[in-house]
Design a protein around this motif. Structure first.
Motif, PDB file in Angstrom:
ATOM      1  N   ARG A   1      -5.303  -7.385   1.070  1.00 38.62           N
ATOM      2  CA  ARG A   1      -4.057  -8.136   0.973  1.00 38.62           C
ATOM      3  C   ARG A   1      -3.529  -8.378   2.380  1.00 38.62           C
ATOM      4  N   ASP A   2      -2.606  -9.302   2.532  1.00 39.80           N
ATOM      5  CA  ASP A   2      -1.950  -9.522   3.816  1.00 39.80           C
ATOM      6  C   ASP A   2      -1.050  -8.328   4.133  1.00 39.80           C
TER       7      ASP A   2
ATOM      8  N   ASN B   1      -5.077  -1.133  -1.515  1.00 40.72           N
ATOM      9  CA  ASN B   1      -4.951  -2.227  -0.549  1.00 40.72           C
ATOM     10  C   ASN B   1      -6.118  -2.352   0.428  1.00 40.72           C
ATOM     11  N   PHE B   2      -7.148  -1.505   0.256  1.00 36.36           N
ATOM     12  CA  PHE B   2      -8.256  -1.497   1.203  1.00 36.36           C
ATOM     13  C   PHE B   2      -9.573  -1.243   0.482  1.00 36.36           C
TER      14      PHE B   2
ATOM     15  N   LEU C   1       0.289   2.518   7.857  1.00 33.44           N
ATOM     16  CA  LEU C   1      -0.767   2.661   6.850  1.00 33.44           C
ATOM     17  C   LEU C   1      -0.839   4.076   6.288  1.00 33.44           C
ATOM     18  N   GLY C   2      -0.716   4.171   4.975  1.00 36.98           N
ATOM     19  CA  GLY C   2      -1.025   5.396   4.246  1.00 36.98           C
ATOM     20  C   GLY C   2      -0.331   6.650   4.717  1.00 36.98           C
ATOM     21  N   ILE C   3       0.995   6.634   4.745  1.00 38.31           N
ATOM     22  CA  ILE C   3       1.723   7.802   5.262  1.00 38.31           C
ATOM     23  C   ILE C   3       1.403   9.045   4.442  1.00 38.31           C
ATOM     24  N   GLN C   4       1.534   8.967   3.125  1.00 40.95           N
ATOM     25  CA  GLN C   4       1.331  10.147   2.280  1.00 40.95           C
ATOM     26  C   GLN C   4      -0.103  10.660   2.358  1.00 40.95           C
TER      27      GLN C   4
ATOM     28  N   LYS D   1      -4.657 -10.326   7.807  1.00 37.67           N
ATOM     29  CA  LYS D   1      -4.896 -11.171   6.637  1.00 37.67           C
ATOM     30  C   LYS D   1      -5.851 -10.477   5.675  1.00 37.67           C
ATOM     31  N   ALA D   2      -5.768 -10.801   4.412  1.00 42.78           N
ATOM     32  CA  ALA D   2      -6.706 -10.254   3.427  1.00 42.78           C
ATOM     33  C   ALA D   2      -8.131 -10.598   3.843  1.00 42.78           C
ATOM     34  N   GLY D   3      -9.000  -9.598   3.840  1.00 42.01           N
ATOM     35  CA  GLY D   3     -10.392  -9.782   4.265  1.00 42.01           C
ATOM     36  C   GLY D   3     -10.649  -9.345   5.698  1.00 42.01           C
ATOM     37  N   ASP D   4      -9.583  -9.178   6.500  1.00 40.99           N
ATOM     38  CA  ASP D   4      -9.762  -8.714   7.885  1.00 40.99           C
ATOM     39  C   ASP D   4     -10.215  -7.260   7.907  1.00 40.99           C
ATOM     40  N   GLU D   5     -11.076  -6.937   8.885  1.00 38.74           N
ATOM     41  CA  GLU D   5     -11.434  -5.533   9.086  1.00 38.74           C
ATOM     42  C   GLU D   5     -10.324  -4.836   9.871  1.00 38.74           C
TER      43      GLU D   5
END
Length: 444
Positions: free
Chosen positions: A263-264, A243-244, A271-274, A398-402
């Protein structure tokens, strides 16, 4: 040791120090030990309170205690919930002293609810509040089963200085080394400790599960019990692998690499718990060596830049240590002027009830005076998760956002460093300076 109800056989067993080098044959006769038994605890405390209240009488402080062991769990109201008694114990310790309280069987501790039916507070809560109010900075609860009586018994260690946590949270190798060089040797060559080794100490570092359950069942429930409830937040997890993407940051010149969403991602996601719970951990003892050598040895300087540039400092183990995320979240940049879209759980908690502020207007007053609850079996059982922390999405992405975070509370171990590091962020955001990683890479 202060005891109201000591078992004679146990005291005699404890009193045999004949095999230890440099100690009196009878432990209680050693000049480093003072034992108060039977009803002596209250009379001893009363005498100390009297002397403490005398004008200019500081004689009881001339030779303060390093350690006090209190074995009086049958007299909770008389001693453990007696403010004058607890305060006296605190004042009789040296600046780095500690007290060990025996609280009795685990089942008795859990059932010791307050007689006042109008409150759900247990006697344990009242006891912990009292320890904090008199000035203790750190407490640790553990259970012990190697006693004469069957069952598991509860103990609490109260420390005057938060830095003493370092001794409690040593790793296995550090415990072994400490035992080798700090414990008295025996004439026979046998180990002087019957029921203690590094594995035992590592067990003490994690409170019993039943205390976590009891603590989180209080009303209202402590906030971190819900925030770090993995069963709840697992449903909010956004895995990092698909997703990143990492590319040149959009923050500005000299900001290096950044992390972008493909992705949105809705507000409230985590984010990314595991991936987050497996960081690169730089222990306090290692951090101390890095600090010492980083200006002397090139390789050490490189590692320092890595841990300080990509990681964050924390002091929950008593002194400086570092965590570096071992995933793409390590490339997340600071959101200047409050323009961040994720924040750590602890960062969110520290900003509660505070006016909005950024690196541009931060002051010393924004330093969080209290970083974590004084007593929390939940956090003590999940201290690693609390230290590395989790990142919550604070507004829709949004998709594309930093992906941008708030770095202000990554440097809040000490008030002076909190403010000075916030000024570094301000200069970077204003284009007056570049970050540590960018500077290190350009120098090379």
């Amino acid at each position: 040791n202060i005891s109201r109800n000591a078992d004679k056989e146990i005291v005699l067993e404890w009193s045999d120090c004949s095999d230890l080098v440099g100690v009196a044959d009878k432990c209680e006769e050693d000049d480093k030990v003072e034992i108060v038994q039977n009803d002596g605890a209250m009379s001893w405390a009363s005498a100390q309170v009297y002397r403490m209240n005398q004008d200019h009488d500081e004689s009881y402080r001339e030779d303060p205690y390093d350690v006090l062991i209190i074995d009086a769990f049958n007299y909770v109201e008389e001693l453990y919930l007696n403010e004058a008694f607890i305060e006296t114990l605190y004042n009789c310790l040296n600046d780095y002293g500690l007290i060990v309280f025996h609280l009795g069987k685990v089942s008795n501790v859990l059932n010791s609810k307050n007689d006042d039916s109008s409150t759900t507070s247990s006697k344990m809560t009242l006891f912990m509040d009292l320890l904090e109010n008199v000035g203790f900075q750190s407490v640790h609860m553990y259970t012990e089963s190697h006693l004469k009586s069957p069952g598991q018994y509860t103990f609490v260690i109260a420390m005057k200085q938060e830095s003493s946590r370092g001794g409690f949270y040593m790793n296995s190798a550090e415990i072994d080394i400490s035992m080798k060089y700090k414990i008295r040797q025996s004439h026979s060559g046998s180990l002087p400790l019957k029921h203690f080794d590094d594995a035992t100490m590592k067990g003490y570092q994690v409170p019993h599960k039943v205390f976590e359950i009891d603590y989180c069942a209080t009303d209202p429930a402590p906030v971190f019990c819900d925030r770090y409830n993995l069963s709840r937040i697992a449903k909010l997890d956004i895995p990092l692998s698909t997703n990143f993407v990492v590319k040149i940051s959009s923050v500005g010149e000299g900001s290096g690499r950044g992390l972008f969403a493909t992705r949105d991602i809705p507000k409230g996601s985590v984010l990314g718990i595991q991936e987050t719970i497996h960081p690169v951990y730089v222990a306090p003892s290692t951090t101390e060596l890095i600090y010492y050598y980083h200006d002397m040895i090139d390789e050490t300087e490189i590692f320092y830049n890595y841990m300080d540039g990509y990681g964050f400092n924390y002091v929950s183990k008593g002194s400086d240590a570092y965590m570096v995320e071992s995933n793409v979240l390590t490339f997340v940049n600071h959101g200047c002027n409050g323009d961040y879209n994720i924040d750590s759980y602890t960062g969110i908690e520290k900003k509660k009830n505070k006016a909005f502020f950024t690196e541009q207007n931060v002051t010393h007053s924004h330093f969080p005076k209290k970083r974590r609850p004084f007593f929390s079996p939940f956090l003590d059982r999940h201290v690693h998760l609390y230290d590395v922390d989790l990142n919550e999405v604070t507004r829709d992405i949004k998709a594309g956002d930093e992906i941008l975070s708030d770095y202000l509370f990554y440097t809040d171990s000490y008030e002076n460093s909190f403010f000075s590091e916030s000024q570094v962020l301000k200069r970077i955001c204003n284009g007056e300076e570049v970050g540590l990683i960018t500077k290190a890479e350009s120098d090379n």
